[in-house]
Design an enzyme around this catalytic site. Structure first.
Site, short mmCIF file in Angstrom:
data_model
loop_
_atom_site.label_atom_id
_atom_site.label_comp_id
_atom_site.label_asym_id
_atom_site.label_seq_id
_atom_site.Cartn_x
_atom_site.Cartn_y
_atom_site.Cartn_z
N GLU A 76 12.73 -2.91 -5.22
CA GLU A 76 11.69 -3.15 -6.22
C GLU A 76 12.19 -2.86 -7.61
O GLU A 76 11.92 -3.58 -8.56
CB GLU A 76 10.46 -2.28 -5.90
N GLU A 123 10.74 8.45 -16.19
CA GLU A 123 11.20 9.82 -16.02
C GLU A 123 11.74 10.06 -14.61
O GLU A 123 12.73 10.76 -14.42
CB GLU A 123 10.05 10.80 -16.33
N GLY A 166 0.83 -1.21 0.00
CA GLY A 166 0.00 0.00 0.00
C GLY A 166 0.86 1.25 0.00
O GLY A 166 1.15 1.82 1.05
N TYR A 167 1.25 1.65 -1.17
CA TYR A 167 2.11 2.84 -1.29
C TYR A 167 1.35 3.99 -1.94
O TYR A 167 1.01 4.97 -1.31
CB TYR A 167 3.35 2.51 -2.15
#
Lengths: 429, 375
Positions: free
Chosen positions: A284, A413, A167-168
């Site tokens: 990640e 980006e 949950g970010y």
């Protein structure tokens, strides 16, 4: 057929297997401790064990995402073999080969892990388990968790018993992740959580969620965030799948409405959650950039080209496609070597650090390019969306899914910005 | 296979960098170019490099070399590329030494101590047309009396204008592989050498062979057995050239990144503009990815030189594209001054262009990979 009840005959057989394997493990362990076991013996032992324990159906490339085993309370095994393979590997701790044995892991060092990976690859063994617990929460707990949290959560991750989600992101915290607003209010003996997460992968299938929440609204934004663990069955937690352009819903919106969370579920220090978030984001990125099974497409470019675009001699007919395929192959090969190089670097005790932004950027852009090529090779066959012939439009859906690769876990980006500022040390804007 | 440098390689890299910064900076190369040196390199510098063992990096110890191997040669070439060092390293120390070492006859071995000491330069004469394509070799050697007569023309023989000996690829039987390598003294009757100054301020040669006589002792390896030796030598050269090109890319990128920090427009360093930041960051990624392919090529050559063709072509293909991107972005990001001779970035652009064509361009190496991959 799918099996998921523990009393099925296969289930009991598995338990017996596990006992046998435990014996094997202690035998190997004892020998290693006494220095008797050479590197060759270690490899031979692994090879023999895999030969005996990896079911034939669990060898060979995954056909599509449905072949990935995610585990969890609600998991429906795709086959008896899938279950057997997970249970056998988990009993060895080899679903998390480098985690300490005390928490159910394999206790292997990096060299031993490499041997295990090589031997798994040698028989084209499928990954027994993929999960956010293995990739992210586990490493975070090992680094930042207290003993009770490690004891409670790590063994269940290793065994695939609990499926975690992350949950970010929030509607107003995407690239600007530190802007999370989901609030955890200190209520003395618990936190009261209110807010909304978005892009929570498989939240509707997960058992627990690890979350970034705001615990201090007055502090600078990076200094008021904490990292907490929430049981998805807690009253007030709800999820809603988001339908993507691929027609699938791997992501959800997750809502927290007066959710009570025990204080013991805070990981690390209060208001220092951003440190954990940064640590995990690096982790990640390495994983996504590396094409970790489960997150990226499982399809090989060469296979699609051979099926669709080649003549009897195997030569790609369309000269433009052949040229593009050459370029993609060159860049893919070089990128794979780069992953190897950074793995070697990590093994030598020098972390990957900010270079993970490079792996993430390069790997995901490359994957998008490869899928564009596959779609070109497949032509109008690649446009089918339904039906058995196209496996319900698997290629088209994977192609669409790859477009998220360069957005999730930090956009391309954002990655380029990290490289520019932290590695190239270019001035701020 | 481990792709990060060994302790020995890291030390070699550091000492090479220190030496080159001291003795062979871009300024030194510029001076050489401005003096229009007919050698194309500084003989004193080459002797010093040889004393440190660089010219013998691929020569076995019993032939006077240090025998460190291809990865080590790549480490040196990359460092040389960063400051555009001009030397016969690739032609003589890498390619000729590999050919002569592979042939392993007493005649060829006799030249190795001289090469390792930097006392003689041996150049490889392979190319004929305007593109690298050894399979299409037409210069031929026909039996004559007890020996052979060589007729034909070679182009782009790097360091051919100063070579003490030439290794010449000659057609002696059916294409593509029916080649024999001859060792030819350029002072021999019938050999005509035309020095060709190249765009990067260095030199190559066109060499014409008009009934040049050679005998059995001049053959490097066996009659009709030249192809495999040539491939070894070319692959060694391609891998080292890939490393040099990666050094060229890194060198160009280094000065460009510095320029982004130093140059101010609109009241701030131009490197603060996101448009340039992202392009610089992308270039950084390309260089890193190429560096992996280059390290891998050296490792594969050290492991099994007969099975490294794919890894070598990967390195060359990647290095070409990366160097091209680095120098064109470099000139563009320098703006107007990037077009001036006074700034170094143009020197990098020219060297990258030569390295691109030498020993096979992108299409040549991409095709080799495609064949390997069954495309």
């Amino acid at each position: 057929m799918a099996r998921d009840d523990a009393d099925a005959p296969g289930g009991r057989a598995c338990s017996l297997e596990r006992l046998g394997n435990q014996d094997g493990l202690s035998r190997v362990w004892g020998k290693r401790m006494s220095g008797e076991l050479s590197a060759e013996d270690f490899r031979a032992d692994i090879k023999n064990w895999l030969e005996a324990n990896c079911p034939p159906a669990m060898r060979g490339p995954m056909r599509d995402e449905a072949d990935i085993c995610w585990g969890g309370r609600n998991w429906v095994y795709q086959s008896h073999e899938q279950r057997l393979w997970l249970e056998r590997m988990a009993a060895k701790g080899w679903t998390a080969p480098t985690w300490p044995g005390a928490y159910g892991g394999g206790g292997l060092d990096r060299t031993e892990e490499k041997v295990l990976r090589e031997e798994l690859d040698a028989i084209a063994a499928r990954s027994p388990l993929e999960s956010f617990g293995l990739w992210m929460l586990g490493p975070a707990l090992l680094q930042f968790g207290n003993e009770a949290q490690k004891q409670e959560h790590l063994p269940k991750i290793v065994r695939g018993e609990i499926r975690w989600c992350q949950g970010y992101s929030e509607p107003n915290a995407g690239s600007d992740l530190a802007n999370v607003q989901t609030h955890a209010e200190d209520k003395g003996d618990h936190y009261l959580v209110n807010g909304q997460k978005v892009w929570t992968s498989y939240a509707d299938k997960a058992d627990w969620i690890f979350c970034l929440v705001r615990t201090d609204r007055e502090a600078p934004k990076h200094r008021g965030i904490s990292f907490i663990l929430i049981d998805m069955t807690t009253p007030g937690v709800s999820t809603r799948p988001i339908k993507l352009i691929s027609g699938k819903s791997p992501f959800c919106e997750t809502f927290f409405d007066d959710v009570k969370v025990p204080k013991a579920n805070l990981v690390g220090e209060l208001n220092r959650g951003w440190d954990i978030a940064k640590y995990l984001l690096t982790h990640e990125r390495e994983m996504i950039g590396g094409g970790a099974r489960g997150l990226l497409g499982v399809r090989a470019l060469g296979e699609v080209l051979a099926n669709y675009a080649s003549d009897e001699d195997g030569q790609i007919v369309d000269p433009m496609l052949r040229t593009d395929a050459k370029r993609a192959e060159i860049d893919t090969w070089a990128f794979m070597l780069t992953l190897e190089r950074f793995k070697d670097q990590a093994k030598a005790g020098r972390g990957v650090g900010d270079a993970s932004a490079m792996l993430k950027y390069y790997g995901t852009e490359l994957n998008k390019r490869r899928y564009e090529l596959m779609m070109t090779a497949a032509g109008t066959d690649g446009l089918e969306w339904e039906g058995e012939r196209s496996n319900d439009g698997a290629l088209a859906r994977e192609w669409l899914r790859t477009k998220a690769n360069s957005i999730e876990g930090g956009t391309s980006e954002v990655m380029l910005g990290i490289i520019a500022k932290r590695i190239l040390e270019l001035p701020g804007g | 296979m481990n792709l990060i440098p060994t302790e020995e390689e890291a030390l070699l890299q550091q000492s090479a960098r220190k030496f080159l910064d001291d003795k062979a900076s871009v300024k030194a190369f510029r001076k050489l170019r401005d003096e229009a040196s007919t050698n194309g390199f500084d003989r004193g510098l080459w002797r010093e490099m040889s004393e440190m063992g660089w010219a013998g990096v691929l020569v076995a110890e019993d032939s006077g070399g240090v025998g460190l191997g291809h990865r080590a040669a790549g480490v040196l070439a990359e460092e040389m590329g960063k400051t555009l060092v001009a030397s016969p390293f690739l032609s003589s120390a890498v390619m000729a030494a590999t050919a002569l070492g592979t042939a392993a006859s007493s005649e060829s071995a006799a030249l190795l101590p001289g090469i390792s000491a930097g006392e003689i330069v041996v150049a490889l004469a392979v190319d004929e047309g305007h593109k690298h394509d050894p399979a299409k070799t037409t210069l031929h050697a026909k039996p004559h009396g007890n020996g052979f007569r060589l007729n034909g023309e070679k182009s782009f023989v790097v360091d051919g204008h100063v070579a003490d000996q030439l290794i010449v690829a000659a057609r002696t039987s059916a294409p593509p592989t029916g080649l024999t390598l001859f060792l030819v003294d350029p002072k021999k009757k019938g050999v005509e050498i035309e020095r060709t100054a190249t765009v990067d301020g260095r030199n190559a040669a066109r060499v014409r062979f008009d009934n040049v006589e050679a005998n059995g002792d001049d053959i490097v390896g066996d009659i009709d057995g030249g192809w495999s030796i040539l491939e070894r030598a070319l692959n060694a050269g391609r891998a080292a050239l890939s490393a040099e090109l990666t050094g060229v890319a890194a060198g160009a990128f280094g000065i460009t990144n510095q320029y982004l920090k130093d140059r101010t427009q609109f009241g701030r360093p131009i490197g603060a503009f996101q448009a340039l930041q992202h392009r610089a960051a992308h270039l950084y990624c390309e260089i890193e990815v190429t560096a992996s392919a280059v390290a891998n090529a050296g490792r594969e050559l050290d492991r099994d030189p007969g099975a490294a063709a794919g890894a070598v072509s990967l390195a060359k293909a990647r290095a070409i594209e990366t160097a091209r991107l680095a120098v064109s972005e470099g000139v563009q990001m320098h703006g107007g001054v990037g077009m001036t001779d006074e700034f170094d970035i143009g020197l990098y652009m020219k060297r990258a262009r030569v390295g691109t064509e030498w020993l096979g361009d992108y299409a040549f190496h991409a095709e080799r990979i495609a064949e390997l991959r069954g495309f």
